[in-house]
Design an enzyme around this catalytic site. Structure first.
Site, mmCIF file in Angstrom:
data_model
loop_
_atom_site.group_PDB
_atom_site.id
_atom_site.type_symbol
_atom_site.label_atom_id
_atom_site.label_comp_id
_atom_site.label_asym_id
_atom_site.label_seq_id
_atom_site.Cartn_x
_atom_site.Cartn_y
_atom_site.Cartn_z
ATOM 1 N N VAL A 1 2.128 2.252 -6.681
ATOM 2 C CA VAL A 1 1.442 1.197 -7.732
ATOM 3 C C VAL A 1 1.990 1.738 -9.157
ATOM 4 O O VAL A 1 1.807 1.865 -10.039
ATOM 5 C CB VAL A 1 0.573 0.198 -7.896
ATOM 6 C CG1 VAL A 1 0.083 -0.683 -6.535
ATOM 7 C CG2 VAL A 1 -1.309 1.583 -7.961
ATOM 8 N N ASN B 1 -5.241 -4.271 -6.938
ATOM 9 C CA ASN B 1 -6.835 -3.937 -6.477
ATOM 10 C C ASN B 1 -7.193 -2.234 -5.923
ATOM 11 O O ASN B 1 -7.310 -1.952 -5.956
ATOM 12 C CB ASN B 1 -6.921 -4.168 -4.621
ATOM 13 C CG ASN B 1 -8.076 -4.073 -3.452
ATOM 14 O OD1 ASN B 1 -8.711 -4.056 -4.124
ATOM 15 N ND2 ASN B 1 -6.889 -3.042 -2.952
ATOM 16 N N LYS C 1 -10.951 1.585 -15.589
ATOM 17 C CA LYS C 1 -11.774 0.130 -15.594
ATOM 18 C C LYS C 1 -12.074 -0.800 -16.814
ATOM 19 O O LYS C 1 -12.143 -1.765 -16.566
ATOM 20 C CB LYS C 1 -13.025 -0.092 -14.185
ATOM 21 C CG LYS C 1 -12.251 0.599 -13.225
ATOM 22 C CD LYS C 1 -11.790 -0.213 -12.396
ATOM 23 C CE LYS C 1 -10.937 0.442 -10.904
ATOM 24 N NZ LYS C 1 -10.161 -0.168 -10.195
ATOM 25 N N ASP D 1 0.858 -1.137 0.192
ATOM 26 C CA ASP D 1 -0.157 -0.218 0.198
ATOM 27 C C ASP D 1 1.096 0.905 -0.185
ATOM 28 O O ASP D 1 1.845 1.739 -0.252
ATOM 29 C CB ASP D 1 -0.423 0.126 1.159
ATOM 30 C CG ASP D 1 -1.593 1.057 0.513
ATOM 31 O OD1 ASP D 1 -3.658 0.084 0.921
ATOM 32 O OD2 ASP D 1 -2.071 2.002 0.674
ATOM 33 N N TYR E 1 -12.365 7.261 -14.237
ATOM 34 C CA TYR E 1 -12.452 6.076 -13.860
ATOM 35 C C TYR E 1 -13.112 4.656 -14.880
ATOM 36 O O TYR E 1 -12.290 3.711 -14.524
ATOM 37 C CB TYR E 1 -13.934 5.684 -12.403
ATOM 38 C CG TYR E 1 -13.541 5.497 -11.915
ATOM 39 C CD1 TYR E 1 -12.597 4.611 -10.609
ATOM 40 C CD2 TYR E 1 -14.556 3.999 -11.784
ATOM 41 C CE1 TYR E 1 -12.613 3.681 -9.911
ATOM 42 C CE2 TYR E 1 -14.891 2.863 -10.837
ATOM 43 C CZ TYR E 1 -14.009 2.896 -9.667
ATOM 44 O OH TYR E 1 -14.221 1.948 -8.657
#
Ligand SMILES: NC(=O)c1ccc[n+]([C@@H]2O[C@H](COP(=O)([O-])OP(=O)(O)OC[C@H]3O[C@@H](n4cnc5c(N)ncnc54)[C@H](O)[C@@H]3O)[C@@H](O)[C@H]2O)c1
Length: 256
Positions: free
Chosen positions: A65, A91, A162, A38, A158
């Site tokens: 990430v 995730n 995705k 994280d 977004y």
């Protein structure tokens, strides 16, 4: 607990909160060892302590990430610590205040794409290098969203990120999953009670209208653990012939 993941080694990004923490918890309950990753050191420390205070089944790495150096270090630490990496769960993700295209600033677009799309690309590229040479191959699970399947469950960044993540999933599945030994699947959660909603601080008016008209304000709300159970299935040999699919976990929101 049925030891579905006994002997497996997993990396979970965004493990310091919400679904990442729940997925890591369930993986450990099923016998896996998990590298929790994280960007937030406090969340990471708390998650490690909550999941396994002995530290036998979990270790932590601070990783953004969106940064390739962090990704390379995250995967190297996992292999150095546990000798292999069987499962990668991409995730970590952020939302975009439901901004429609005219109102989407470059910096928000770039940040959302960097974390939600480039992050999983970089992590999967690095992980596959190890996974393809392992006897038991590897398994990639991408946490997408119903926003990756429909047009009005997020803003333009977004939604694009995705949809793109589902594309990455299918491409890995159609290449490494069919011709090699690394399969890939995605989960498309609907509304899940996590901390991500708190970051919607200035939602776009038209974006919110479109989301509302699609039932977004009164959709069923799930728990992170309900998504974690789907991740356990995809990570385990129970799903050994499942490759390149997207499992929606939205309580029926998009079925209506
Ligand atoms: N909660 C929902 O309703 C919902 C619905 C569909 C999809 N999702 C997706 O589920 C995933 C997890 O979200 P959540 O709801 O558990 O959110 P959350 O905010 O509770 O947790 C996200 C975690 O990711 C971490 N993170 C953020 N940016 C990062 C980065 N650059 N590098 C590493 N870690 C980073 C955060 O520190 C946090 O610990 C996201 O990809 C999100 O898009 C959430």
């Amino acid at each position: 607990m049925t030891d579905l993941l006994k002997g497996k080694v997993a990396i979970v990004t965004g493990a310091g909160s919400g679904m990442g923490k729940a997925i890591s918890t369930r993986f450990v309950e099923e016998g896996a060892r998990v590298m929790l990753a994280d960007i937030n050191p406090d969340g990471l420390k708390q998650a490690a302590n909550d999941i396994d205070p002995t530290g036998e089944a979990v270790d932590t790495v601070i990783a953004n990430v969106a940064k390739e150096d962090d990704i390379v270090a995250m995967i190297k630490k996992t292999v150095d610590t546990y000798s292999k990496v069987d499962i990668l769960v991409n995730n970590a993700g952020i939302v975009d205040n439901i901004k429609i295209i005219e109102n989407m600033p470059d910096d928000l677009w770039n940040r959302v794409l960097a974390i939600n799309l480039t992050g999983p690309f970089l992590a999967s590229r690095e992980a596959v290098k190890y996974m393809k040479n392992q006897k038991d191959g590897g398994n990639i699970i991408n946490i997408a969203s119903v926003g990756g399947l429909f047009g009005s469950r997020g803003g333009v960044a977004y939604t694009a990120s995705k949809h793109g993540l589902i594309g990455i999933t299918k491409n890995i599945a159609a290449t490494y999953g069919v011709y090699g030994n690394v399969r890939a699947n995605a989960i498309a959660p609907g509304s899940i009670a996590t901390n991500i909603g708190k970051t919607l601080d200035a939602p776009d008016e038209l974006g919110m209208k479109a989301l509302g008209d699609a039932g977004g304000m009164n959709s069923p709300v799930g728990k992170p653990e309900q998504v974690a159970d789907v991740a356990v299935f995809l990570a385990s040999d129970q799903s050994s012939f499942v490759n390149g699919t997207v499992i929606t976990a939205d309580g029926g929101w998009t079925a209506r």
